[in-house]
Design a protein around this motif. Structure first.
Motif, PDB file in Angstrom:
ATOM      1  N   ARG A   1      21.775  45.152  38.939  1.00 43.62           N
ATOM      2  CA  ARG A   1      22.406  43.984  39.577  1.00 43.62           C
ATOM      3  C   ARG A   1      23.468  43.370  38.660  1.00 43.62           C
ATOM      4  NH1 ARG A   1      17.062  42.182  40.532  1.00 43.62           N
ATOM      5  NH2 ARG A   1      16.300  43.215  42.389  1.00 43.62           N
ATOM      6  N   ASP A   2      23.158  43.276  37.363  1.00 46.99           N
ATOM      7  CA  ASP A   2      24.141  42.724  36.419  1.00 46.99           C
ATOM      8  C   ASP A   2      25.401  43.588  36.368  1.00 46.99           C
ATOM      9  OD1 ASP A   2      22.397  40.670  35.837  1.00 46.99           O
ATOM     10  OD2 ASP A   2      21.648  41.576  33.967  1.00 46.99           O
ATOM     11  N   ILE A   3      25.220  44.870  36.375  1.00 44.45           N
ATOM     12  CA  ILE A   3      26.379  45.773  36.366  1.00 44.45           C
ATOM     13  C   ILE A   3      27.178  45.609  37.657  1.00 44.45           C
ATOM     14  CG2 ILE A   3      27.066  48.206  36.423  1.00 44.45           C
ATOM     15  CD1 ILE A   3      24.722  48.758  34.504  1.00 44.45           C
ATOM     16  N   GLY A   4      26.493  45.475  38.781  1.00 41.21           N
ATOM     17  CA  GLY A   4      27.185  45.273  40.058  1.00 41.21           C
ATOM     18  C   GLY A   4      27.993  43.989  40.059  1.00 41.21           C
ATOM     19  N   ARG A   5      27.435  42.896  39.510  1.00 41.73           N
ATOM     20  CA  ARG A   5      28.174  41.632  39.435  1.00 41.73           C
ATOM     21  C   ARG A   5      29.412  41.780  38.547  1.00 41.73           C
ATOM     22  NH1 ARG A   5      22.879  39.010  38.126  1.00 41.73           N
ATOM     23  NH2 ARG A   5      21.888  38.830  40.147  1.00 41.73           N
ATOM     24  N   GLU A   6      29.251  42.484  37.426  1.00 45.39           N
ATOM     25  CA  GLU A   6      30.382  42.681  36.514  1.00 45.39           C
ATOM     26  C   GLU A   6      31.485  43.497  37.193  1.00 45.39           C
ATOM     27  OE1 GLU A   6      32.400  42.090  32.961  1.00 45.39           O
ATOM     28  OE2 GLU A   6      30.539  41.191  33.656  1.00 45.39           O
ATOM     29  N   VAL A   7      31.094  44.522  37.939  1.00 51.40           N
ATOM     30  CA  VAL A   7      32.084  45.338  38.650  1.00 51.40           C
ATOM     31  C   VAL A   7      32.806  44.497  39.701  1.00 51.40           C
ATOM     32  CG1 VAL A   7      32.322  47.268  40.263  1.00 51.40           C
ATOM     33  CG2 VAL A   7      30.940  47.524  38.201  1.00 51.40           C
ATOM     34  N   GLU A   8      32.077  43.653  40.411  1.00 50.74           N
ATOM     35  CA  GLU A   8      32.715  42.788  41.404  1.00 50.74           C
ATOM     36  C   GLU A   8      33.692  41.823  40.740  1.00 50.74           C
ATOM     37  OE1 GLU A   8      29.869  40.772  43.840  1.00 50.74           O
ATOM     38  OE2 GLU A   8      28.869  42.637  44.396  1.00 50.74           O
ATOM     39  N   ARG A   9      33.320  41.262  39.597  1.00 51.68           N
ATOM     40  CA  ARG A   9      34.188  40.328  38.884  1.00 51.68           C
ATOM     41  C   ARG A   9      35.471  41.026  38.428  1.00 51.68           C
ATOM     42  NH1 ARG A   9      35.472  38.916  33.950  1.00 51.68           N
ATOM     43  NH2 ARG A   9      34.073  40.370  32.919  1.00 51.68           N
ATOM     44  N   ILE A  10      35.309  42.229  37.882  1.00 42.95           N
ATOM     45  CA  ILE A  10      36.485  42.986  37.440  1.00 42.95           C
ATOM     46  C   ILE A  10      37.350  43.362  38.635  1.00 42.95           C
ATOM     47  CG2 ILE A  10      37.209  45.172  36.403  1.00 42.95           C
ATOM     48  CD1 ILE A  10      34.778  44.926  34.541  1.00 42.95           C
ATOM     49  N   SER A  11      36.731  43.727  39.748  1.00 44.03           N
ATOM     50  CA  SER A  11      37.479  44.071  40.952  1.00 44.03           C
ATOM     51  C   SER A  11      38.264  42.865  41.457  1.00 44.03           C
ATOM     52  CB  SER A  11      36.526  44.575  42.027  1.00 44.03           C
ATOM     53  OG  SER A  11      37.199  44.824  43.217  1.00 44.03           O
ATOM     54  N   ASP A  12      37.656  41.679  41.411  1.00 41.13           N
ATOM     55  CA  ASP A  12      38.371  40.467  41.828  1.00 41.13           C
ATOM     56  C   ASP A  12      39.561  40.192  40.913  1.00 41.13           C
ATOM     57  OD1 ASP A  12      36.553  40.155  43.858  1.00 41.13           O
ATOM     58  OD2 ASP A  12      35.341  38.647  42.794  1.00 41.13           O
ATOM     59  N   GLN A  13      39.389  40.397  39.617  1.00 42.64           N
ATOM     60  CA  GLN A  13      40.496  40.183  38.678  1.00 42.64           C
ATOM     61  C   GLN A  13      41.631  41.182  38.925  1.00 42.64           C
ATOM     62  OE1 GLN A  13      38.707  40.395  34.815  1.00 42.64           O
ATOM     63  NE2 GLN A  13      38.099  38.236  34.811  1.00 42.64           N
ATOM     64  N   VAL A  14      41.278  42.413  39.203  1.00 45.12           N
ATOM     65  CA  VAL A  14      42.298  43.422  39.496  1.00 45.12           C
ATOM     66  C   VAL A  14      43.045  43.055  40.771  1.00 45.12           C
ATOM     67  CG1 VAL A  14      42.630  45.835  40.186  1.00 45.12           C
ATOM     68  CG2 VAL A  14      41.164  45.287  38.252  1.00 45.12           C
ATOM     69  N   GLN A  15      42.336  42.558  41.768  1.00 48.82           N
ATOM     70  CA  GLN A  15      42.977  42.150  43.017  1.00 48.82           C
ATOM     71  C   GLN A  15      43.941  40.994  42.783  1.00 48.82           C
ATOM     72  OE1 GLN A  15      42.631  43.823  45.923  1.00 48.82           O
ATOM     73  NE2 GLN A  15      44.327  42.506  46.605  1.00 48.82           N
ATOM     74  N   LEU A  16      43.542  40.025  41.920  1.00 44.76           N
ATOM     75  CA  LEU A  16      44.442  38.921  41.589  1.00 44.76           C
ATOM     76  C   LEU A  16      45.711  39.420  40.902  1.00 44.76           C
ATOM     77  CD1 LEU A  16      41.979  36.169  40.305  1.00 44.76           C
ATOM     78  CD2 LEU A  16      43.441  36.058  42.319  1.00 44.76           C
ATOM     79  N   VAL A  17      45.583  40.345  39.984  1.00 44.61           N
ATOM     80  CA  VAL A  17      46.748  40.901  39.299  1.00 44.61           C
ATOM     81  C   VAL A  17      47.650  41.624  40.291  1.00 44.61           C
ATOM     82  CG1 VAL A  17      47.468  42.629  37.585  1.00 44.61           C
ATOM     83  CG2 VAL A  17      45.610  41.050  37.049  1.00 44.61           C
ATOM     84  N   GLN A  18      47.055  42.388  41.197  1.00 44.12           N
ATOM     85  CA  GLN A  18      47.859  43.088  42.201  1.00 44.12           C
ATOM     86  C   GLN A  18      48.598  42.092  43.107  1.00 44.12           C
ATOM     87  OE1 GLN A  18      45.068  45.669  44.160  1.00 44.12           O
ATOM     88  NE2 GLN A  18      45.349  47.310  42.657  1.00 44.12           N
ATOM     89  N   ASP A  19      47.921  41.018  43.501  1.00 47.10           N
ATOM     90  CA  ASP A  19      48.564  40.007  44.346  1.00 47.10           C
ATOM     91  C   ASP A  19      49.736  39.355  43.615  1.00 47.10           C
ATOM     92  OD1 ASP A  19      46.735  40.581  46.306  1.00 47.10           O
ATOM     93  OD2 ASP A  19      45.453  38.832  45.896  1.00 47.10           O
ATOM     94  N   ARG A  20      49.540  39.049  42.328  1.00 46.35           N
ATOM     95  CA  ARG A  20      50.633  38.444  41.550  1.00 46.35           C
ATOM     96  C   ARG A  20      51.808  39.406  41.413  1.00 46.35           C
ATOM     97  NH1 ARG A  20      47.058  35.655  36.772  1.00 46.35           N
ATOM     98  NH2 ARG A  20      46.166  34.022  38.082  1.00 46.35           N
ATOM     99  N   LEU A  21      51.515  40.676  41.192  1.00 45.84           N
ATOM    100  CA  LEU A  21      52.600  41.658  41.107  1.00 45.84           C
ATOM    101  C   LEU A  21      53.345  41.763  42.427  1.00 45.84           C
ATOM    102  CD1 LEU A  21      50.982  44.531  39.014  1.00 45.84           C
ATOM    103  CD2 LEU A  21      52.887  43.068  38.351  1.00 45.84           C
ATOM    104  N   ASP A  22      52.619  41.736  43.525  1.00 37.14           N
ATOM    105  CA  ASP A  22      53.277  41.771  44.845  1.00 37.14           C
ATOM    106  C   ASP A  22      54.197  40.570  45.025  1.00 37.14           C
ATOM    107  OD1 ASP A  22      52.143  44.140  45.598  1.00 37.14           O
ATOM    108  OD2 ASP A  22      50.517  43.232  46.770  1.00 37.14           O
TER     109      ASP A  22
END
Length: 101
Positions: free
Chosen positions: A73-94
């Protein structure tokens, strides 16, 4: 047989020295050959999940399963957090790509 060899074989100290000089290395070689010097085997590590079903062991198995699931579960939460950060970076680049210069 030569006289010096007869005198040598009649002398117990010389006979012991000769016997020790020839027999000891042979016995040492045979000991090393038949009893190889290896490190003793390490202790066997048992996993509680491999133990047979026993009422006293069931709680230990459940506890191990809970700990493993907490790690997953901890690993899943960390992956979700990293995925959200990557999505934010992609949105800013767009947004940066769309901004007129």
């Amino acid at each position: 047989m030569p006289e010096w060899l007869i005198d040598l074989l009649n002398n117990p100290v010389a006979l012991t020295a000769i016997g020790t000089a020839f027999v000891t290395p042979i016995l040492g070689f045979l000991a090393n050959f038949f009893m190889r010097r290896t490190s003793p085997p390490g202790p066997v590590a048992y996993d509680a999940r491999d133990l047979p079903e026993h009422p006293l062991l069931i709680s230990a198995k459940v506890h191990l399963a809970d700990e493993d699931m907490d790690v997953v579960r901890d690993i899943g939460r960390e992956v979700e957090r990293i995925s959200d950060q990557v999505q934010l970076v992609q949105d800013r680049l767009d947004l940066l790509m769309r901004r007129p210069t």
